[in-house]
Design an enzyme around this catalytic site. Structure first.
Site, PDB file in Angstrom:
ATOM      1  N   ARG A 161       0.707  -0.942   0.280  1.00 31.54           N
ATOM      2  CA  ARG A 161      -0.069  -0.265  -0.117  1.00 31.54           C
ATOM      3  C   ARG A 161       0.935   1.791  -0.067  1.00 31.54           C
ATOM      4  NH1 ARG A 161      -5.329  -2.793   1.300  1.00 31.54           N
ATOM      5  NH2 ARG A 161      -6.449  -1.151   0.510  1.00 31.54           N
ATOM      6  N   GLN A 198      -0.683   2.870  -5.908  1.00 31.87           N
ATOM      7  CA  GLN A 198      -2.226   3.324  -5.940  1.00 31.87           C
ATOM      8  C   GLN A 198      -2.998   3.101  -7.463  1.00 31.87           C
ATOM      9  OE1 GLN A 198      -2.500   7.164  -4.360  1.00 31.87           O
ATOM     10  NE2 GLN A 198      -2.515   6.816  -1.999  1.00 31.87           N
ATOM     11  N   TYR A 231      -2.197  -1.727   7.528  1.00 32.12           N
ATOM     12  CA  TYR A 231      -2.824  -2.924   8.073  1.00 32.12           C
ATOM     13  C   TYR A 231      -3.193  -3.463   9.011  1.00 32.12           C
ATOM     14  CZ  TYR A 231      -3.212  -5.053   3.072  1.00 32.12           C
ATOM     15  OH  TYR A 231      -3.207  -4.376   1.413  1.00 32.12           O
ATOM     16  N   ASP A 278      -3.860  -0.633  -7.284  1.00 31.34           N
ATOM     17  CA  ASP A 278      -4.088  -1.238  -5.991  1.00 31.34           C
ATOM     18  C   ASP A 278      -5.598  -1.875  -6.513  1.00 31.34           C
ATOM     19  OD1 ASP A 278      -4.852  -1.465  -3.218  1.00 31.34           O
ATOM     20  OD2 ASP A 278      -3.818   0.103  -2.860  1.00 31.34           O
ATOM     21  N   SER A 304      -8.175  -2.057  -3.233  1.00 32.24           N
ATOM     22  CA  SER A 304      -8.819  -0.487  -2.570  1.00 32.24           C
ATOM     23  C   SER A 304     -10.151  -0.347  -3.626  1.00 32.24           C
ATOM     24  CB  SER A 304      -7.859   0.528  -3.467  1.00 32.24           C
ATOM     25  OG  SER A 304      -7.161   0.678  -2.739  1.00 32.24           O
TER      26      SER A 304
HETATM   27  P1  NAD Z   1      -8.365  -3.917   5.494  1.00 30.62           P
HETATM   28  O1  NAD Z   1      -9.685  -4.022   4.390  1.00 30.62           O
HETATM   29  O2  NAD Z   1      -7.605  -4.681   5.430  1.00 30.62           O
HETATM   30  O3  NAD Z   1      -9.590  -3.533   6.664  1.00 30.62           O
HETATM   31  C1  NAD Z   1     -10.184  -3.123   6.945  1.00 30.62           C
HETATM   32  C2  NAD Z   1     -10.410  -2.002   8.250  1.00 30.62           C
HETATM   33  O4  NAD Z   1     -11.109  -2.969   8.830  1.00 30.62           O
HETATM   34  C3  NAD Z   1      -8.855  -1.561   8.004  1.00 30.62           C
HETATM   35  O5  NAD Z   1      -9.347   0.063   8.382  1.00 30.62           O
HETATM   36  C4  NAD Z   1      -8.622  -1.892   9.699  1.00 30.62           C
HETATM   37  O6  NAD Z   1      -7.514  -1.254  10.360  1.00 30.62           O
HETATM   38  C5  NAD Z   1      -9.582  -2.253  10.019  1.00 30.62           C
HETATM   39  N1  NAD Z   1     -10.040  -3.621  11.492  1.00 30.62           N
HETATM   40  C6  NAD Z   1      -9.530  -3.892  12.020  1.00 30.62           C
HETATM   41  N2  NAD Z   1      -9.622  -4.678  13.142  1.00 30.62           N
HETATM   42  C7  NAD Z   1     -10.500  -3.639  13.464  1.00 30.62           C
HETATM   43  C8  NAD Z   1     -11.609  -4.085  14.484  1.00 30.62           C
HETATM   44  N3  NAD Z   1     -11.328  -5.343  15.787  1.00 30.62           N
HETATM   45  N4  NAD Z   1     -12.490  -2.945  15.154  1.00 30.62           N
HETATM   46  C9  NAD Z   1     -12.245  -1.726  14.014  1.00 30.62           C
HETATM   47  N5  NAD Z   1     -11.997  -2.051  13.348  1.00 30.62           N
HETATM   48  C10 NAD Z   1     -10.922  -3.218  12.858  1.00 30.62           C
HETATM   49  O7  NAD Z   1      -7.888  -2.902   4.857  1.00 30.62           O
HETATM   50  P2  NAD Z   1      -8.367  -1.825   3.903  1.00 30.62           P
HETATM   51  O8  NAD Z   1      -9.598  -0.602   3.131  1.00 30.62           O
HETATM   52  O9  NAD Z   1      -7.739  -2.276   2.488  1.00 30.62           O
HETATM   53  O10 NAD Z   1      -7.093  -0.463   4.158  1.00 30.62           O
HETATM   54  C11 NAD Z   1      -5.536  -0.954   5.055  1.00 30.62           C
HETATM   55  C12 NAD Z   1      -4.922   0.258   5.422  1.00 30.62           C
HETATM   56  O11 NAD Z   1      -3.941   0.487   3.539  1.00 30.62           O
HETATM   57  C13 NAD Z   1      -5.945   1.677   5.624  1.00 30.62           C
HETATM   58  O12 NAD Z   1      -4.155   2.150   6.081  1.00 30.62           O
HETATM   59  C14 NAD Z   1      -5.738   2.276   4.612  1.00 30.62           C
HETATM   60  O13 NAD Z   1      -5.582   4.012   4.560  1.00 30.62           O
HETATM   61  C15 NAD Z   1      -4.602   2.093   3.419  1.00 30.62           C
HETATM   62  N6  NAD Z   1      -4.223   2.604   1.936  1.00 30.62           N
HETATM   63  C16 NAD Z   1      -3.173   3.126   1.991  1.00 30.62           C
HETATM   64  C17 NAD Z   1      -3.367   2.636   0.541  1.00 30.62           C
HETATM   65  C18 NAD Z   1      -1.452   3.801  -0.149  1.00 30.62           C
HETATM   66  O14 NAD Z   1      -1.589   4.766   0.222  1.00 30.62           O
HETATM   67  N7  NAD Z   1      -1.616   3.523  -1.477  1.00 30.62           N
HETATM   68  C19 NAD Z   1      -4.111   2.469  -0.336  1.00 30.62           C
HETATM   69  C20 NAD Z   1      -4.880   2.027  -0.039  1.00 30.62           C
HETATM   70  C21 NAD Z   1      -5.950   1.770   1.512  1.00 30.62           C
END
Ligand code: NAD
Length: 372
Positions: free
Chosen positions: A119, A124, A230, A127, A130
């Site tokens: 990530r 991006q 994550y 991705d 996303s």
């Molecule tokens: P994911 O689908 O793996 O998980 C969904 C959400 O569930 C996450 O925000 C996680 O923190 C949350 N979670 C896990 N256990 C939990 C609990 N017990 N209670 C409440 N929430 C809980 O996540 P995702 O959508 O794939 O995103 C993961 C990370 O990647 C995020 O930090 C996001 O901002 C980041 N991201 C970065 C980029 C980039 O910079 N290129 C792009 C996309 C996402």
């Protein structure tokens, strides 16, 4: 290269890995493309549009037998024997499915799983997690609105005033943030929770209230930072405090959307059966984590069920319900990834020192790629 676009065979998979737009780019990039007849039909991309973009139409065997095969889902046991040893396959190949990856390795494929991309900012545009989770978050709210027997926005009418719906979003990664934004756009009052402290600012910037579960030890605070963006599994004491708070918020809610995931593990339970039993009759819960075991033990994979008067939506593949846009974004993700493994002359030239490539490479030359 000779690129193949087969029709997806997994039940309910409506998406396609290339659109006429991306096919046209591949043809312009000196590739030849064969599209299986009907490959894009479920996503409303018709055979004629692929032909007009310069592709030839063929059978499943023709598409699967190409040098480079673009897929949405990992090849099935029936598809693998139709693929050529040494071919490249790009798709959502499920990096945590060790058996599936082993089978692709045994078939001699070079497999790139785009879900494994780091990530980082540079990744991006490719991705897939996303691009697809964003649509899932949007569609989850629309499904909830459809099953909710009341309106979402506050409405003042001559016959009286209707109160705005209250929505709770649990897990505020890509899907959760889009769910918040969509629920807000529809006029709901939104609260949200996530384990990562960085989530608070994002939740508040969308106009939702952050459900604050305080950290009581340094260890809790440290684990909550997660790894690479994550989440990691939180200690039981924190989970218990979160469960108590979430339970209180869910009892007040009309719509609950759960999206919480931890990579490579079963989804954490956030809404217990007791909490569901205490929710308002007519309320709706959408469990986007259902494929990984669910955030609610009462959700059933692939089904919409009613328990204790609460409609629980456990449908999978929500991006597949908006297949035209989901395919368009996914196809562009693949097109972007291709730049890392194809050179300007259109020949295979895998950039082996690129961290995105090494993260996505699952198997090659009969072997499963070594993971760090
Ligand atoms: P994911 O689908 O793996 O998980 C969904 C959400 O569930 C996450 O925000 C996680 O923190 C949350 N979670 C896990 N256990 C939990 C609990 N017990 N209670 C409440 N929430 C809980 O996540 P995702 O959508 O794939 O995103 C993961 C990370 O990647 C995020 O930090 C996001 O901002 C980041 N991201 C970065 C980029 C980039 O910079 N290129 C792009 C996309 C996402």
């Amino acid at each position: 290269m000779h690129i193949g676009i087969p029709k997806e065979t997994r039940d309910g998979e409506t998406r396609v890995a290339a659109t006429p737009e991306t096919v046209k780019k591949y043809i312009g990039g000196k590739h030849s493309v064969v599209v299986e007849r009907g490959a894009g039909t479920a996503a409303r991309y018709l055979d004629e549009a692929y032909e007009a973009a310069g592709a030839t139409l063929g059978s499943a065997q023709d598409a699967l037998g190409a040098e480079l095969v673009m897929k949405v889902r990992a090849p099935s046991a029936a598809e693998l024997p139709q693929m050529k040893s040494g071919a490249v396959v790009i798709g959502m190949l499920d990096p945590f499915d060790a058996e599936g990856i082993q089978q692709m390795a045994a078939a001699g494929l070079t497999g790139f799983a785009l879900e494994a991309a780091p990530r980082i900012t540079r990744a991006q545009s490719l991705d897939v997690l996303s691009s697809q989770a964003n649509l899932a978050g949007y569609k989850a709210v629309l499904l909830a609105a459809h099953h909710y027997g009341r309106l979402i926005p506050m409405m003042m009418t001559a016959a009286g005033t209707l109160k705005a719906a209250r929505a709770v979003v649990l897990g505020t990664g890509v899907a959760g943030l889009q769910a918040i934004a969509t629920a807000k756009r529809l006029g709901a009052v939104v609260e949200a929770s996530d384990v990562r402290p960085a989530a608070r600012e994002q939740v508040e910037s969308l106009g939702a209230k952050f459900i604050d579960v305080p950290f009581e030890t340094d260890e809790e605070r440290e684990i909550a930072q997660g790894t690479g963006g994550y989440a990691r599994p939180m200690p039981p004491a924190w989970m218990a405090r979160q469960a108590a708070l979430v339970s209180e918020r869910c009892k007040q809610a009309d719509i609950v959307i759960t999206t919480a995931l931890i990579p490579g593990r079963p989804a954490p339970t956030l809404v217990s059966a007791e909490t569901v039993a205490a929710m308002k009759p007519g309320s709706v819960l959408v469990d986007l984590a259902v494929e990984r075991g669910g955030n609610c033990p009462l959700s059933e994979k692939g089904l919409v069920v009613e328990k204790h008067g609460v409609t629980i939506i456990g449908l999978t593949n929500l991006p597949g319900l908006v297949a035209t846009d989901a395919s368009a974004l996914y196809a562009r993700n693949i097109q972007d990834f291709l730049k890392l493994i194809i050179n300007a002359d259109g020949a295979l030239a895998i950039q082996r020192d690129d961290e995105i490539v090494t993260a996505c490479l699952m198997c090659e030359g009969g072997n499963v790629a070594r993971r760090n």
